[in-house]
Design a protein around this motif. Structure first.
Motif, short mmCIF file in Angstrom:
data_model
loop_
_atom_site.label_atom_id
_atom_site.label_comp_id
_atom_site.label_asym_id
_atom_site.label_seq_id
_atom_site.Cartn_x
_atom_site.Cartn_y
_atom_site.Cartn_z
N ASP A 20 -21.13 -18.83 31.96
CA ASP A 20 -22.58 -18.68 31.99
C ASP A 20 -23.17 -19.96 31.42
O ASP A 20 -22.99 -20.25 30.23
CB ASP A 20 -23.00 -17.47 31.16
CG ASP A 20 -24.47 -17.13 31.30
OD1 ASP A 20 -25.25 -18.01 31.75
OD2 ASP A 20 -24.85 -16.00 30.97
N ARG A 22 -25.97 -20.74 30.41
CA ARG A 22 -26.90 -20.56 29.30
C ARG A 22 -26.19 -20.60 27.95
O ARG A 22 -26.81 -20.84 26.93
CB ARG A 22 -27.63 -19.21 29.41
CG ARG A 22 -28.46 -19.06 30.66
CD ARG A 22 -29.08 -17.69 30.73
NE ARG A 22 -28.03 -16.66 30.82
CZ ARG A 22 -28.23 -15.37 30.68
NH1 ARG A 22 -29.43 -14.91 30.41
NH2 ARG A 22 -27.24 -14.52 30.79
N PHE A 23 -24.87 -20.38 27.96
CA PHE A 23 -24.08 -20.33 26.73
C PHE A 23 -22.85 -21.23 26.88
O PHE A 23 -21.73 -20.74 27.02
CB PHE A 23 -23.66 -18.89 26.44
CG PHE A 23 -24.80 -17.92 26.47
CD1 PHE A 23 -25.70 -17.85 25.42
CD2 PHE A 23 -25.00 -17.09 27.56
CE1 PHE A 23 -26.76 -16.96 25.45
CE2 PHE A 23 -26.05 -16.20 27.60
CZ PHE A 23 -26.94 -16.14 26.54
N ARG A 30 -24.03 -15.12 21.04
CA ARG A 30 -25.33 -14.94 21.71
C ARG A 30 -25.14 -14.38 23.12
O ARG A 30 -25.95 -13.58 23.59
CB ARG A 30 -26.07 -16.28 21.77
CG ARG A 30 -26.63 -16.69 20.41
CD ARG A 30 -27.38 -18.00 20.45
NE ARG A 30 -28.36 -18.06 21.52
CZ ARG A 30 -28.57 -19.13 22.29
NH1 ARG A 30 -27.89 -20.23 22.09
NH2 ARG A 30 -29.48 -19.09 23.23
N ASN A 31 -24.09 -14.81 23.79
CA ASN A 31 -23.79 -14.31 25.14
C ASN A 31 -23.52 -12.81 25.07
O ASN A 31 -24.03 -12.03 25.89
CB ASN A 31 -22.59 -15.06 25.71
CG ASN A 31 -22.38 -14.83 27.18
OD1 ASN A 31 -23.07 -14.04 27.81
ND2 ASN A 31 -21.40 -15.50 27.73
N GLN A 34 -26.89 -11.00 24.35
CA GLN A 34 -27.81 -11.06 25.48
C GLN A 34 -27.37 -10.13 26.61
O GLN A 34 -28.19 -9.45 27.23
CB GLN A 34 -27.92 -12.49 26.01
CG GLN A 34 -28.97 -12.65 27.08
CD GLN A 34 -30.36 -12.30 26.59
OE1 GLN A 34 -30.79 -12.77 25.53
NE2 GLN A 34 -31.06 -11.47 27.32
#
Length: 88
Positions: A20, A22-23, A30-31, A34
């Motif tokens: 991902d 975003r991470f 955090r992944n 989320q």
């Protein structure tokens, strides 16, 4: 020559979630969080619309792969008690 289909795990079976962007870091806390939130938001929206929650299965599988079960149990208890800090 190996074809791409033979390199993929069988449908519905994968040991780790896909990358991902975003991470990008090694720490996946955090992944985990989320995807937990995304799963519960997805279920809430699908239930409200009267549709199947099957599309939410992706988020469920990701957070179950990344998160320690003790975190998931604690967050679930907090949701039931109405004390969960995240916005669902």
């Amino acid at each position: 020559m190996l074809d791409i289909a033979s390199q993929k795990p069988p449908k519905g079976r994968w040991s780790t979630p896909p990358f991902d962007p975003r991470f990008p870091n090694q720490n996946q806390t955090r992944n985990c969080y989320q995807n937990f939130l995304d799963y519960h938001r997805c279920v809430k929206n699908m239930d409200r619309r009267g549709q199947s929650t099957q599309p939410c299965e992706y988020f469920f599988r990701v957070f179950h792969s990344l998160c320690p079960m003790s975190w998931v149990q604690r967050w679930t208890e907090q949701i039931r008690a109405g004390t969960f800090a995240g916005k669902i």
